[in-house]
Design a protein around this motif. Structure first.
Motif, PDB file in Angstrom:
ATOM      1  N   PRO A  79       0.831  -1.215   0.000  1.00  0.00           N
ATOM      2  CA  PRO A  79       0.000   0.000   0.000  1.00  0.00           C
ATOM      3  C   PRO A  79       0.861   1.259   0.000  1.00  0.00           C
ATOM      4  N   LYS A  80       1.610   1.473  -1.076  1.00  0.00           N
ATOM      5  CA  LYS A  80       2.565   2.574  -1.107  1.00  0.00           C
ATOM      6  C   LYS A  80       1.948   3.816  -1.739  1.00  0.00           C
ATOM      7  N   LYS A  81       2.440   4.975  -1.365  1.00  0.00           N
ATOM      8  CA  LYS A  81       1.904   6.206  -1.910  1.00  0.00           C
ATOM      9  C   LYS A  81       2.962   7.042  -2.608  1.00  0.00           C
ATOM     10  N   LYS A  82       4.252   6.658  -2.482  1.00  0.00           N
ATOM     11  CA  LYS A  82       5.275   7.548  -2.975  1.00  0.00           C
ATOM     12  C   LYS A  82       6.573   6.800  -3.256  1.00  0.00           C
ATOM     13  N   ILE A  83       7.255   7.214  -4.326  1.00  0.00           N
ATOM     14  CA  ILE A  83       8.573   6.675  -4.655  1.00  0.00           C
ATOM     15  C   ILE A  83       9.576   7.821  -4.612  1.00  0.00           C
ATOM     16  N   ILE A  84      10.643   7.629  -3.852  1.00  0.00           N
ATOM     17  CA  ILE A  84      11.740   8.598  -3.782  1.00  0.00           C
ATOM     18  C   ILE A  84      12.926   8.015  -4.542  1.00  0.00           C
ATOM     19  N   TRP A  85      13.540   8.831  -5.376  1.00  0.00           N
ATOM     20  CA  TRP A  85      14.651   8.384  -6.222  1.00  0.00           C
ATOM     21  C   TRP A  85      15.931   9.093  -5.774  1.00  0.00           C
ATOM     22  N   ARG A  86      16.900   8.327  -5.328  1.00  0.00           N
ATOM     23  CA  ARG A  86      18.192   8.878  -4.924  1.00  0.00           C
ATOM     24  C   ARG A  86      19.262   8.492  -5.939  1.00  0.00           C
ATOM     25  N   LYS A  87      20.141   9.440  -6.211  1.00  0.00           N
ATOM     26  CA  LYS A  87      21.239   9.188  -7.149  1.00  0.00           C
ATOM     27  C   LYS A  87      22.572   9.235  -6.417  1.00  0.00           C
ATOM     28  N   SER A  88      23.430   8.259  -6.699  1.00  0.00           N
ATOM     29  CA  SER A  88      24.806   8.300  -6.217  1.00  0.00           C
ATOM     30  C   SER A  88      25.633   8.995  -7.287  1.00  0.00           C
ATOM     31  N   GLU A  89      25.808  10.307  -7.137  1.00  0.00           N
ATOM     32  CA  GLU A  89      26.452  11.103  -8.177  1.00  0.00           C
ATOM     33  C   GLU A  89      27.865  10.622  -8.494  1.00  0.00           C
ATOM     34  N   SER A  90      28.634  10.280  -7.458  1.00  0.00           N
ATOM     35  CA  SER A  90      30.025   9.882  -7.682  1.00  0.00           C
ATOM     36  C   SER A  90      30.112   8.628  -8.547  1.00  0.00           C
ATOM     37  N   ARG A  91      29.257   7.648  -8.274  1.00  0.00           N
ATOM     38  CA  ARG A  91      29.295   6.415  -9.071  1.00  0.00           C
ATOM     39  C   ARG A  91      28.721   6.626 -10.465  1.00  0.00           C
ATOM     40  N   LEU A  92      27.696   7.451 -10.563  1.00  0.00           N
ATOM     41  CA  LEU A  92      27.097   7.701 -11.873  1.00  0.00           C
ATOM     42  C   LEU A  92      28.062   8.429 -12.797  1.00  0.00           C
ATOM     43  N   LYS A  93      28.842   9.335 -12.241  1.00  0.00           N
ATOM     44  CA  LYS A  93      29.804  10.060 -13.077  1.00  0.00           C
ATOM     45  C   LYS A  93      30.858   9.128 -13.658  1.00  0.00           C
ATOM     46  N   GLN A  94      31.147   8.038 -12.946  1.00  0.00           N
ATOM     47  CA  GLN A  94      32.085   7.054 -13.475  1.00  0.00           C
ATOM     48  C   GLN A  94      31.517   6.371 -14.719  1.00  0.00           C
ATOM     49  N   ASP A  95      30.186   6.359 -14.827  1.00  0.00           N
ATOM     50  CA  ASP A  95      29.519   5.792 -16.002  1.00  0.00           C
ATOM     51  C   ASP A  95      29.282   6.835 -17.089  1.00  0.00           C
ATOM     52  N   GLY A  96      29.748   8.081 -16.873  1.00  0.00           N
ATOM     53  CA  GLY A  96      29.556   9.131 -17.861  1.00  0.00           C
ATOM     54  C   GLY A  96      28.250   9.867 -17.719  1.00  0.00           C
ATOM     55  N   TYR A  97      27.649   9.788 -16.528  1.00  0.00           N
ATOM     56  CA  TYR A  97      26.348  10.426 -16.298  1.00  0.00           C
ATOM     57  C   TYR A  97      26.487  11.940 -16.175  1.00  0.00           C
ATOM     58  N   THR A  98      25.523  12.658 -16.728  1.00  0.00           N
ATOM     59  CA  THR A  98      25.388  14.103 -16.520  1.00  0.00           C
ATOM     60  C   THR A  98      23.940  14.393 -16.170  1.00  0.00           C
ATOM     61  N   ASP A  99      23.688  15.616 -15.675  1.00  0.00           N
ATOM     62  CA  ASP A  99      22.324  15.974 -15.265  1.00  0.00           C
ATOM     63  C   ASP A  99      21.347  15.918 -16.424  1.00  0.00           C
ATOM     64  N   GLN A 100      21.838  16.069 -17.655  1.00  0.00           N
ATOM     65  CA  GLN A 100      20.928  16.027 -18.801  1.00  0.00           C
ATOM     66  C   GLN A 100      20.315  14.649 -19.010  1.00  0.00           C
ATOM     67  N   THR A 101      20.897  13.638 -18.352  1.00  0.00           N
ATOM     68  CA  THR A 101      20.391  12.282 -18.517  1.00  0.00           C
ATOM     69  C   THR A 101      18.956  12.164 -18.036  1.00  0.00           C
ATOM     70  N   LEU A 102      18.601  12.928 -16.998  1.00  0.00           N
ATOM     71  CA  LEU A 102      17.256  12.837 -16.430  1.00  0.00           C
ATOM     72  C   LEU A 102      16.222  13.469 -17.357  1.00  0.00           C
ATOM     73  N   SER A 103      15.094  12.829 -17.452  1.00  0.00           N
ATOM     74  CA  SER A 103      13.986  13.400 -18.213  1.00  0.00           C
ATOM     75  C   SER A 103      13.386  14.576 -17.454  1.00  0.00           C
ATOM     76  N   GLU A 104      13.110  15.647 -18.155  1.00  0.00           N
ATOM     77  CA  GLU A 104      12.496  16.811 -17.501  1.00  0.00           C
ATOM     78  C   GLU A 104      11.078  16.502 -17.050  1.00  0.00           C
ATOM     79  N   ASN A 105      10.503  15.440 -17.614  1.00  0.00           N
ATOM     80  CA  ASN A 105       9.120  15.086 -17.280  1.00  0.00           C
ATOM     81  C   ASN A 105       9.046  13.962 -16.260  1.00  0.00           C
ATOM     82  N   ALA A 106      10.167  13.644 -15.603  1.00  0.00           N
ATOM     83  CA  ALA A 106      10.165  12.537 -14.647  1.00  0.00           C
ATOM     84  C   ALA A 106       9.131  12.791 -13.553  1.00  0.00           C
ATOM     85  N   VAL A 107       8.382  11.748 -13.213  1.00  0.00           N
ATOM     86  CA  VAL A 107       7.335  11.892 -12.201  1.00  0.00           C
ATOM     87  C   VAL A 107       7.800  11.382 -10.856  1.00  0.00           C
TER      88      VAL A 107
END
Length: 350
Positions: A79-107
């Motif tokens: 019976p959940k009401k909410k999802i929280i999404w956490r990012k590990s920035e340091s590890r993601l950057k090792q994969d070449g992640y940038t802030d543009q990766t996220l969709s502007e329409n993410a819910v």
């Protein structure tokens, strides 16, 4: 493939009776242990916290969110009401992640991982009051704030070890160092401890422990709260000639990498040496490490070797009664032993 493996992870937890009427906080997906490396999902009552540390997780965030929402809608045990999404920035950057990766329409609400405690802004149309939730673990109630607390808001990997402390505490005095919000302290009181001394460097954590004592209608006079560096407090207690039937040491991660192992080993030794001196002869020490580098190190390094050295420095005889890892909702693939990170050793000290 992602859907299949998340479904399999959920089925595995259901086979462990998670969730249940007694426990509403647990790990739903444990990265490589569920063949989903880079993805951790914790259920914190009616909130789900997703921890992302791989680029593929970010690319498939909407799919992962829709899979979870579908499960919640179809399964009465979620019976959940909410999802929280956490990012590990340091590890993601090792994969070449940038802030543009996220969709502007993410819910899905997104929180960037930062130095604990989390200070990043929350982007959501849900009020802060809705972020507080009361959860159950083995029948004990805890007030959690997943959006603001450390990590996902609750350390569910020590569930079975906390239950063990409950079973051992009757008629005993307990010292709980690095107590955080009181998982071990609360179980000790419920188990019949005559007195608990809880130590943490964070006043916020001790305030949360006080709130949890009230939440479980326990006697606050049974708990002595000491704010300060655990090593300094333990040294002071030793100078006062105080001893305890049970001492618990569950410090934060001291060796985030193998490069830090030697320095961390020295600190673990100092912590455990003073802790052993505080144990009454014939008493117990629960000593823990959540550092994978320490848990996985081979002799002559490693956690047990450090305990041998600490016992010699403390001039105490020490026997290992039990040594365990994280709970069964934190599976480890045999082909990926690097997934082992937690060691909790119950020691008999004479």
């Amino acid at each position: 493939l992602i859907t299949k493996r998340i479904d399999e992870a959920i089925a595995l937890r259901n086979s462990m009776q998670l969730p249940s009427t007694m426990t509403s906080v647990y790990r739903l997906v444990n990265g490589e242990g569920d063949r989903l490396g880079g993805l951790m999902i914790d259920v914190i009552g009616n909130i789900v916290v997703v921890q992302s540390s791989a680029l593929w997780v970010e690319y498939h965030s909407e799919l992962i969110g829709s899979i979870l929402e579908e499960q919640f809608n179809q399964n009465n045990s979620f019976p959940k009401k909410k999802i929280i999404w956490r990012k590990s920035e340091s590890r993601l950057k090792q994969d070449g992640y940038t802030d543009q990766t996220l969709s502007e329409n993410a819910v899905i609400e997104t929180i960037n991982e930062s130095i604990e405690p989390l200070e990043s802004p929350i982007h959501s149309n849900v009020s802060d009051d809705d972020d507080d939730v009361v959860v159950l673990e083995n029948g004990v109630s805890y007030l959690c704030s997943p959006a603001n607390d450390q990590k996902t808001g609750f350390y569910c990997d020590q569930r079975d070890t906390r239950m063990m402390i409950r079973a051992l505490s009757s008629g005993r005095t307990v010292l709980d160092t690095y107590c955080y919000t009181g998982g071990f302290s609360l179980n000790a009181i419920i188990g019949g401890a005559t007195q608990v001394t809880a130590v943490d460097s964070s006043q916020k954590a001790l305030d949360a422990l006080s709130a949890n004592i009230a939440l479980n209608t326990l006697n606050p006079d049974q708990v002595e709260l000491l704010q300060g560096d655990a090593m300094a407090v333990m040294t002071s207690l030793h100078q006062q000639n105080r001893t305890f039937d049970i001492v618990i040491c569950d410090p934060p991660k001291l060796a985030p990498s193998r490069a830090m192992l030697a320095k961390a080993t020295n600190k673990y030794k100092k912590i455990n040496t003073i802790a052993m001196k505080l144990v009454k002869p014939g008493g117990l020490l629960l000593s823990c490490t959540c550092s994978a580098a320490m848990t996985q190190a081979l002799p002559p390094a490693g956690f047990e070797a450090m305990l041998v050295s600490a016992a010699k420095a403390a001039q105490r005889e020490v026997s290992v009664l039990r040594s365990v890892g994280a709970g069964p909702d934190h599976p480890v693939l045999l082909s990926y032993p690097e997934g082992r990170y937690l060691t909790a050793a119950l020691l008999f000290v004479t």
